[in-house]
Design an enzyme around this catalytic site. Structure first.
Site, PDB file in Angstrom:
ATOM      1  N   HIS A  95       0.860  -1.284  -0.053  1.00 47.61           N
ATOM      2  CA  HIS A  95       0.040  -0.094  -0.090  1.00 47.61           C
ATOM      3  C   HIS A  95       0.845   1.104   0.065  1.00 47.61           C
ATOM      4  O   HIS A  95       1.908   1.316   0.806  1.00 47.61           O
ATOM      5  CB  HIS A  95      -0.797  -0.014   1.166  1.00 47.61           C
ATOM      6  CG  HIS A  95      -1.958   1.029   1.159  1.00 47.61           C
ATOM      7  ND1 HIS A  95      -1.883   2.165   1.499  1.00 47.61           N
ATOM      8  CD2 HIS A  95      -3.289   1.225   0.612  1.00 47.61           C
ATOM      9  CE1 HIS A  95      -2.722   3.134   1.283  1.00 47.61           C
ATOM     10  NE2 HIS A  95      -3.728   2.253   1.228  1.00 47.61           N
ATOM     11  N   GLU A 158      -4.295   1.386  -7.079  1.00 45.88           N
ATOM     12  CA  GLU A 158      -4.624   2.494  -6.255  1.00 45.88           C
ATOM     13  C   GLU A 158      -3.917   3.641  -6.721  1.00 45.88           C
ATOM     14  O   GLU A 158      -2.803   3.761  -6.195  1.00 45.88           O
ATOM     15  CB  GLU A 158      -4.474   2.240  -4.627  1.00 45.88           C
ATOM     16  CG  GLU A 158      -5.279   1.392  -4.110  1.00 45.88           C
ATOM     17  CD  GLU A 158      -5.678   1.440  -2.634  1.00 45.88           C
ATOM     18  OE1 GLU A 158      -6.697   1.533  -2.291  1.00 45.88           O
ATOM     19  OE2 GLU A 158      -4.702   1.541  -1.823  1.00 45.88           O
TER      20      GLU A 158
HETATM   21  P1  PGA Z   1      -9.611   5.975   0.288  1.00 45.77           P
HETATM   22  O1  PGA Z   1      -8.477   5.208   0.731  1.00 45.77           O
HETATM   23  O2  PGA Z   1     -10.882   5.036   0.006  1.00 45.77           O
HETATM   24  O3  PGA Z   1      -9.972   6.764   1.957  1.00 45.77           O
HETATM   25  O4  PGA Z   1      -9.341   6.975  -0.642  1.00 45.77           O
HETATM   26  C1  PGA Z   1      -8.329   3.927  -0.084  1.00 45.77           C
HETATM   27  C2  PGA Z   1      -7.081   3.455   0.351  1.00 45.77           C
HETATM   28  O5  PGA Z   1      -6.087   4.042   0.804  1.00 45.77           O
HETATM   29  O6  PGA Z   1      -6.862   1.948   0.378  1.00 45.77           O
END
Ligand code: PGA
Length: 235
Positions: A95, A158
Site C-alpha cells: 500500500h 490504487e
Molecule cells: P480512500 O483510501 O478510500 O479513503 O481514498 C483507499 C486506500 O488507501 O486504500
C-alpha cells in the site's frame, strides 16, 4: 474465469483507525455482509484483529502489511504468521502508505503466501501521468515474487493521487490500466481503490476487468460501507 472467481471482492482498509469500542461497528458490518452474501474483508490494525476475528461470522479479517521475514530480531515487525495466528485470512502489501521498494513488496507477498494468507498486492502511480499504464506495469512486475500463487493473490490498483481525495480516474484511464493488469496478472482478482464510496461503487464495479474494490474512509462505518456492499451484491 469461473463465476466464483468473478464474484466481486470488497475490502475495507481501516488504516490506523479502530479501538475496542469499534468492535460493535465491525459486528454491524459483519451482519450486513452476511445478509447481502458479499465476499468482503476488513483490513484492520493488528491490535484489533484477534478480537474482531473472534466475533465475526462472515466478513474476512485481514492485515494491512506484513514483515518480509518469518521471524527474528525485527523490533516492531509483524510477520505474516502472526497475522494468521491472530485470525487474518489475507493481507495487503505494498500500500502506498507503507510502500518501500518493490523488491521488499515482493518479499512480503511471498512471506504472506508462505504463511497461508491470500495476498493483495497494491500498485499505483504517484501522480497523474500520461504514462501511468507503463509505470504501473513496471511497478507490478517488480512487486511480484517469482513463485506467486495467482489463485491466492489479488492486485489492487490504487492511483496515489486519488487516495484520500474525492475523485476517481476517468473510465478511459481505468480501461487502459485494467486491460494491462488483466494481461499481466493471470487469474488474480483485480481491485480498484482510491476515493471509493457509495456514490461511485456500482459504476466502478461495472467497468471491464474490475473484480472488486479497496475502500478506505467509506469502510469505517456500516452507514458508509453498506451502499458499497449493496453495489457488489447487485452487480
Ligand atoms: P480512500 O483510501 O478510500 O479513503 O481514498 C483507499 C486506500 O488507501 O486504500
Amino acid at each position: 474465469m469461473s463465476e466464483a472467481a468473478r464474484r466481486p471482492l470488497i475490502l475495507g482498509n481501516w488504516k490506523m483507525h479502530g479501538l475496542g469500542a469499534d468492535l460493535a461497528e465491525i459486528a454491524r458490518i459483519d451482519d450486513a455482509v452476511a445478509e447481502l452474501g458479499v465476499d468482503a474483508g476488513l483490513m484492520l490494525p493488528a491490535s484489533l484483529m484477534e478480537r474482531a476475528a473472534r466475533q465475526v461470522r462472515t466478513v474476512k479479517i485481514g492485515g494491512q502489511d506484513c514483515y518480509p521475514a518469518a521471524e527474528g530480531a525485527h523490533t516492531g515487525g509483524v510477520s505474516a504468521a502472526m497475522l494468521r495466528d491472530s485470525g487474518a485470512a489475507l493481507t495487503l502489501v505494498g500500500h502506498s502508505e507503507t510502500r518501500e521498494d518493490s523488491l521488499s513488496v515482493a518479499a512480503k507477498a511471498r512471506a504472506a503466501q508462505a504463511a497461508g494468507l491470500t495476498v493483495v498486492i497494491c500498485v499505483g502511480e504517484g501522480e497523474r501521468s500520461a504514462d501511468a499504464r507503463g509505470l504501473v506495469a513496471a511497478q507490478l512486475r517488480a512487486s511480484l515474487p517469482p513463485d506467486l500463487n495467482w489463485s491466492r493473490a489479488a492486485i489492487a490498483y490504487e492511483p496515489v493521487w486519488c487516495i484520500g481525495g474525492d475523485a476517481v480516474p476517468d473510465a478511459a484511464h481505468l480501461a487502459r490500466i485494467f486491460e494491462m493488469l488483466r494481461a499481466e496478472a493471470g487469474e488474480a482478482r483485480l481491485l480498484y481503490g482510491g476515493a471509493v464510496d457509495g456514490g461511485n461503487a456500482a459504476e466502478l464495479l461495472a467497468l471491464a476487468g474490475v473484480d472488486g474494490l479497496l475502500v478506505g474512509r467509506a469502510s469505517r462505518s456500516v452507514a458508509d460501507f453498506l451502499p458499497v456492499l449493496e453495489a457488489a451484491a447487485c452487480g
